[in-house]
Design an enzyme around this catalytic site. Structure first.
Site, PDB file in Angstrom:
ATOM      1  N   ILE A 131       0.814  -1.222   0.000  1.00  0.00           N
ATOM      2  CA  ILE A 131       0.000   0.000   0.000  1.00  0.00           C
ATOM      3  C   ILE A 131       0.845   1.269   0.000  1.00  0.00           C
ATOM      4  O   ILE A 131       0.311   2.371  -0.069  1.00  0.00           O
ATOM      5  CB  ILE A 131      -0.962   0.023   1.211  1.00  0.00           C
ATOM      6  CG1 ILE A 131      -0.181  -0.153   2.525  1.00  0.00           C
ATOM      7  CG2 ILE A 131      -2.024  -1.065   1.076  1.00  0.00           C
ATOM      8  CD1 ILE A 131      -1.039  -0.040   3.777  1.00  0.00           C
ATOM      9  N   ARG A 153      11.426   6.038   1.165  1.00  0.00           N
ATOM     10  CA  ARG A 153      12.887   5.926   1.161  1.00  0.00           C
ATOM     11  C   ARG A 153      13.375   4.879   2.163  1.00  0.00           C
ATOM     12  O   ARG A 153      14.491   4.387   2.053  1.00  0.00           O
ATOM     13  CB  ARG A 153      13.504   7.287   1.484  1.00  0.00           C
ATOM     14  CG  ARG A 153      13.094   7.839   2.834  1.00  0.00           C
ATOM     15  CD  ARG A 153      13.585   9.255   3.037  1.00  0.00           C
ATOM     16  NE  ARG A 153      13.026   9.831   4.256  1.00  0.00           N
ATOM     17  CZ  ARG A 153      13.254  11.059   4.654  1.00  0.00           C
ATOM     18  NH1 ARG A 153      14.019  11.847   3.930  1.00  0.00           N
ATOM     19  NH2 ARG A 153      12.720  11.526   5.763  1.00  0.00           N
ATOM     20  N   TYR A 154      12.529   4.545   3.148  1.00  0.00           N
ATOM     21  CA  TYR A 154      12.911   3.584   4.177  1.00  0.00           C
ATOM     22  C   TYR A 154      12.599   2.149   3.776  1.00  0.00           C
ATOM     23  O   TYR A 154      13.183   1.198   4.288  1.00  0.00           O
ATOM     24  CB  TYR A 154      12.157   3.895   5.484  1.00  0.00           C
ATOM     25  CG  TYR A 154      10.659   3.928   5.263  1.00  0.00           C
ATOM     26  CD1 TYR A 154       9.914   2.754   5.245  1.00  0.00           C
ATOM     27  CD2 TYR A 154      10.002   5.134   5.030  1.00  0.00           C
ATOM     28  CE1 TYR A 154       8.559   2.774   4.987  1.00  0.00           C
ATOM     29  CE2 TYR A 154       8.655   5.158   4.776  1.00  0.00           C
ATOM     30  CZ  TYR A 154       7.936   3.982   4.759  1.00  0.00           C
ATOM     31  OH  TYR A 154       6.588   4.001   4.493  1.00  0.00           O
ATOM     32  N   GLY A 155      11.600   1.942   2.879  1.00  0.00           N
ATOM     33  CA  GLY A 155      11.172   0.591   2.519  1.00  0.00           C
ATOM     34  C   GLY A 155       9.760   0.586   1.958  1.00  0.00           C
ATOM     35  O   GLY A 155       9.369   1.499   1.229  1.00  0.00           O
ATOM     36  N   ASP A 212      10.592  14.741  12.300  1.00  0.00           N
ATOM     37  CA  ASP A 212      10.242  14.597  10.873  1.00  0.00           C
ATOM     38  C   ASP A 212       8.731  14.719  10.699  1.00  0.00           C
ATOM     39  O   ASP A 212       8.109  13.934   9.990  1.00  0.00           O
ATOM     40  CB  ASP A 212      10.744  13.261  10.330  1.00  0.00           C
ATOM     41  CG  ASP A 212      10.717  13.200   8.797  1.00  0.00           C
ATOM     42  OD1 ASP A 212      10.655  14.279   8.159  1.00  0.00           O
ATOM     43  OD2 ASP A 212      10.736  12.091   8.232  1.00  0.00           O
TER      44      ASP A 212
END
EC number: 2.7.11.30
Length: 502
Positions: free
Chosen positions: A210, A214-216, A332
């Site tokens: 879904i 940038r992390y996965g 963030d």
């Protein structure tokens, strides 16, 4: 190699009666027999030199011996007569100087074959051809084997989690809510026991992807029929996975406006390692996605804003007790890191960059992570590198700047007088879609610009107050910004004045 000249020129001979004789004098100009090495001025295959006569035998390309004889000049002759063996080339040379045409009596022989020399010539080429063919076939077979093994592995669910482990740790019929409530009532306050987390992780069935960042990747999965969200981190983002897991498992971290943590696990499948973070699933997706497709009225706007700041307030607040909670700054904050629940409230997610404050030691616990926040939402003190990294309140105030931009995103989608703006990111009209540090520094620090307000806000009391609130959140001076608790109280008063029950 045989160098005859040295013995015959320099060493005298003895007669049988023991008297010695003088060495034979060497001719000043030596005539030599020449063959395959005759100069243009040679006559009757005779050449002249002040050096040596030589005879050489060597193999040609077909392996046949070829004899060459002729003259060598004095300069460099010693080196040439002491022939240096060349790998894979059989040859022998002999030199003499004792008399004219002395080289006709020289009969050098080829050096004996070494083991590896037997494969030279046509046999060598044939062996080489066979070797290359066999190696090529082996390489093709290895590639085919690897390819079919890869395809077979791809055919399986990429992020499947096995059911091979014991399920006795979780009794049948237990729901996630039951398990979480039990863990809270047990007094630990830090989430499910690790063994239960690992068992849940191994029983998850992945359904569909879904999201991706940038992390996965983010997948929707199911555990005993319940939908869950599974964040699968790239192995390069292990620091983010570890930090987020650590923060979620902080004592007293659970809050209705912070994404509900279920489990975390590391699973190795041989060819790669998978880092899982399993949380509650919210089908509305992020606040960013929700605002793009949904317009708001005053009530839904205040509901989104109030619930978001409630989660932020819980993060920022230190709880003093026997099992206390440290103050935490997000670092963030953006609309993509806030999720919207079914009931129209928000919860804060993505704590991979969060920083904790340990009040006992007055220490700021910063994660060892190379990842940085989102440039578009960075406050001026981060962009111009003036933020005091050893002062925890600096991170709290940086969060409030970012939250002010989120309030602007929410308020733009609130309808008033039948008018509403299309969804846009903050500074959409001032910087490119993927701004650089320099782009943001120029706008936010040097020009001190902020997102503009639509004219209609001035004629709507609720939107006018929202504009005032966000202005006080994104002030240039961090010390002038409102705290999350102050914003929460202000939004509660606004809701009360609008007769809106949150």
């Amino acid at each position: 190699m045989l160098l005859r000249s040295s013995g015959k020129l320099n060493v005298g001979t003895k007669k049988e009666d023991g008297e010695s004789t003088a060495p034979t004098p060497r001719p000043k100009i030596l005539r030599c027999k020449c063959h395959h090495h005759c100069p243009e001025d040679s006559v009757n295959n005779i050449c002249s030199t002040d050096g040596y006569c030589f005879t050489m035998i060597e193999e040609d390309d077909s392996g046949m011996p070829v004899v060459t004889s002729g003259c060598l000049g004095l300069e460099g002759s010693d080196f040439q007569c002491r022939d240096t063996p060349i790998p894979h080339q059989r040859r022998s040379i002999e030199c003499c100087t004792e008399r004219n045409e002395c080289n006709k009596d020289l009969h050098p022989t080829l050096p004996p074959l070494k083991d590896r020399d037997f494969v030279d010539g046509p046999i060598h080429h044939k062996a080489l051809l066979i070797s290359v063919t066999v190696c090529s076939l082996l390489l093709v077979l290895i590639i085919l084997f690897c390819y079919f093994r890869y395809k077979r592995q791809e055919a399986r669910p990429r992020y499947s989690i096995g059911l091979e482990q014991d399920e006795t740790y979780i009794p049948p019929g237990e729901s996630l809510r039951d398990l979480i409530e039990q863990s809270q009532s047990s007094g630990s306050g830090s989430g499910l026991p690790l063994l239960v987390q690992r068992t849940i992780a191994k029983q998850i069935q992945m359904v569909k992807q879904i999201g991706k960042g940038r992390y996965g990747e983010v997948w929707m999965g199911k555990w005993r029929g319940e939908k869950v969200a599974v964040k699968v981190f790239f192995t390069t983002e292990e620091a983010s996975w570890f930090r987020e897991t650590e923060i979620y498992q902080t004592v007293l971290m659970r809050h209705e406006n912070i994404l509900g943590f279920i489990a975390a696990d590391i699973k190795g499948t041989g060819s790669w390692t998978q880092l899982y973070l399993i949380t509650d699933y919210h089908e509305n997706g992020s606040l960013y996605d929700y605002l793009k497709s949904t317009t708001l009225d005053a009530k839904s706007m205040l509901k989104l804003a109030y619930s978001s700041v409630s989660g932020l307030c819980h993060l920022h607040t230190e709880i003093f007790s026997t099992q206390g909670k440290p103050a935490i700054a997000h670092r963030d904050l953006k609309s993509k890191n806030i999720l919207v629940k079914k009931n129209g409230t928000c919860c804060i997610a993505d704590l991979g960059l969060a920083v904790k404050f340990i009040s006992d030691t007055n220490e700021v616990d910063i994660p060892p992570n190379t990842r940085v926040g989102t440039k578009r939402y960075m406050p001026p003190e981060v962009l111009d590198e003036s933020l005091n990294r050893n002062h925890f309140q600096s991170y709290i105030m940086a969060d409030m700047y970012s939250f002010g931009l989120i309030l602007w995103e929410i308020a733009r989608r609130c309808v008033s007088g039948g008018i509403v703006e299309e969804y846009q990111l903050p500074y959409h009209d001032l910087v490119p879609s993927d701004p650089s540090y320099e782009d943001m520094r120029e706008i936010v620090c040097m020009k001190k610009l902020r997102p503009s307000f639509p004219n209609r806000w001035s004629s709507d009391e609720c939107l006018r107050q929202m504009g005032k609130l966000m202005t006080e959140c994104w002030a240039q001076n961090p010390a002038s910004r409102l705290t999350a608790l102050r914003v929460k109280k202000t939004l509660a008063k606004m809701s009360e004045s609008q007769d809106i029950k949150l």
